[in-house]
Design an enzyme around this catalytic site. Structure first.
Site, short mmCIF file in Angstrom:
data_model
loop_
_atom_site.label_atom_id
_atom_site.label_comp_id
_atom_site.label_asym_id
_atom_site.label_seq_id
_atom_site.Cartn_x
_atom_site.Cartn_y
_atom_site.Cartn_z
N ASP A 1 0.83 -1.29 -0.02
CA ASP A 1 0.15 -0.17 -0.01
C ASP A 1 0.84 1.21 0.09
O ASP A 1 1.70 1.23 -0.89
CB ASP A 1 -1.00 -0.13 1.22
N HIS B 1 -7.11 -6.51 -0.45
CA HIS B 1 -5.78 -5.78 -0.41
C HIS B 1 -4.99 -6.11 0.80
O HIS B 1 -3.63 -5.97 0.41
CB HIS B 1 -6.54 -4.25 -0.03
#
Length: 304
Positions: A112, A282
Site C-alpha cells: 500500500d 488488499h
C-alpha cells in the site's frame, strides 16, 4: 495512544527508535541473514507483518518500521507543499534508518503506501536496493490517470483524504473507530474484519485514536495528489525506469487489479518485472499470508 501496553506481536524482536531526517522512526528488528525492510501501508502500522515475520525471520534480518506519522514514529509537520510526507522524503528517511542499522544495501517489500515509498526508493536510490516487491498497488501516476467513475468509487478515499486540512482529518477523528473498521473491512475479499487478529486491531486502533496521527495520514494522501504525482510525472517524462528486480503481487479481489493488468503497468516502470495475483483482497499479509510467502520467498531468496 492508549496508555495500556499494546500486545507484543514480535516477541523475539528488538524495539528500536532510530533518528532520521524525518524524525525518530520506531521499528522492530529481528531474524538472521541478509537485511529485509518491510514497510506497511494505510491505515495500519508495522503490526500488519506479524503473520509473515516469523517465517521470513528464519532467512532474513527483518527491519519493520512505522512510517513517519504512523504508529509510534515521529509526526513530521504538515505544510502547504506536503513535502515532509512525499514518498521521496520518506524513502530518504528509510535509507537513513537502514544505514543507522549498518545496512547499506538491502531488499525491500512494501504494501500500500509503503509500496509507494518502495518504488520511489527504487527510482531514487537504486544503489541501496538489491530487489523490491510491491504489494497491491500501481504507481501513483497510473492511479490518477485512470480515475474514471468506477475507479473513483472504488478508491474514493484518494480524493477524500487529499482534501485540504483539517476537513477530512476532523471528519475521521469524529468517528475514528468506525472509519478505521469500515476501511479495513471494505478492502478485504470477505468485507469483514475476520482476517485481522484482535491484537493487530488493537495496534491499529491505538494509533488511529490520535487526531494528530489521523492528520498525518491525510497529509500522506495530500502528498500523493500533489508532490508525489509531480515526482512520478517527471520520471515518466524523463523515461526513467526501475533497474533492480521488481516483484508485483496483488490481491485477486484487491484494489490494484481493477482495470489494466498490474503486471502490464509495472512493465512500463521497471526493466526486470515479474508478478501475479494471489487469493484475497488488499491486505494479503493478513488475509492470505501462506500464499504471500509462497510467492514472495522464491523471489527474495534468488540471487539478484
Amino acid at each position: 495512544m492508549s496508555e495500556a501496553p499494546l500486545p507484543d506481536l514480535f516477541p523475539d524482536f528488538e524495539t528500536r527508535h532510530i533518528e532520521t531526517r524525518s524524525g525518530s522512526l520506531f521499528c522492530r528488528v529481528g531474524g538472521q541473514g541478509q537485511p529485509l525492510l518491510l514497510v506497511h501501508g494505510y491505515p495500519q502500522t508495522h503490526a500488519m507483518w506479524h503473520k509473515v515475520a516469523p517465517e521470513l525471520a528464519k532467512r532474513f534480518t527483518l527491519v519493520i518500521p512505522d512510517l513517519p506519522g504512523y504508529g509510534r514514529s515521529s509526526i513530521p509537520p504538515l505544510s502547504d507543499d506536503h513535502a515532509a510526507y512525499s514518498k521521496r522524503a520518506v524513502a530518504d528517511a528509510l535509507v537513513d534508518l537502514m544505514l543507522s542499522l549498518g545496512h547499506d544495501r538491502f531488499t525491500l517489500v512494501g504494501h500500500d503506501r509503503g509500496a509507494r515509498v518502495s518504488y520511489r526508493m527504487a527510482l531514487d536510490h537504486p544503489d541501496r536496493l538489491i530487489k523490491v516487491a510491491v504489494l497491491d498497488i500501481l504507481p501513483t501516476y497510473d492511479y490518477w490517470r485512470r480515475m474514471d467513475r468506477a475507479f473513483a468509487l472504488k478508491i474514493y478515499h484518494w480524493a477524500f483524504l487529499a482534501q485540504p486540512a483539517p476537513f477530512p482529518d476532523n471528519l475521521i477523528a469524529a468517528s475514528a473507530d468506525y472509519y478505521l473498521d469500515h476501511t479495513l473491512a471494505s478492502w478485504t475479499a470477505t468485507k469483514d474484519l475476520s482476517a485481522f487478529h484482535p491484537d493487530a486491531l488493537a495496534h491499529y486502533h491505538a494509533f488511529f485514536s490520535q487526531p494528530d496521527r489521523i492528520a498525518a495520514t491525510c497529509e500522506d494522501y495530500r502528498a500523493g495528489a500533489t508532490i508525489d504525482l509531480d515526482h512520478d510525472t517527471a520520471d515518466v517524462e524523463a523515461r526513467h525506469k526501475i533497474d533492480v528486480p521488481l516483484l508485483a503481487l496483488w490481491g485477486g479481489a484487491g484494489i490494484a487489479q481493477s482495470g489494466e493488468t498490474p503486471l502490464d503497468v509495472w512493465q512500463r516502470w521497471a526493466s526486470d518485472v515479474q508478478g501475479c495475483a494471489i487469493g484475497g483482497g488488499h491486505f494479503m499479509a493478513e488475509e492470505n499470508p501462506e500464499e504471500l510467502l509462497e510467492k514472495l520467498l522464491p523471489f527474495l531468496k534468488k540471487a539478484a
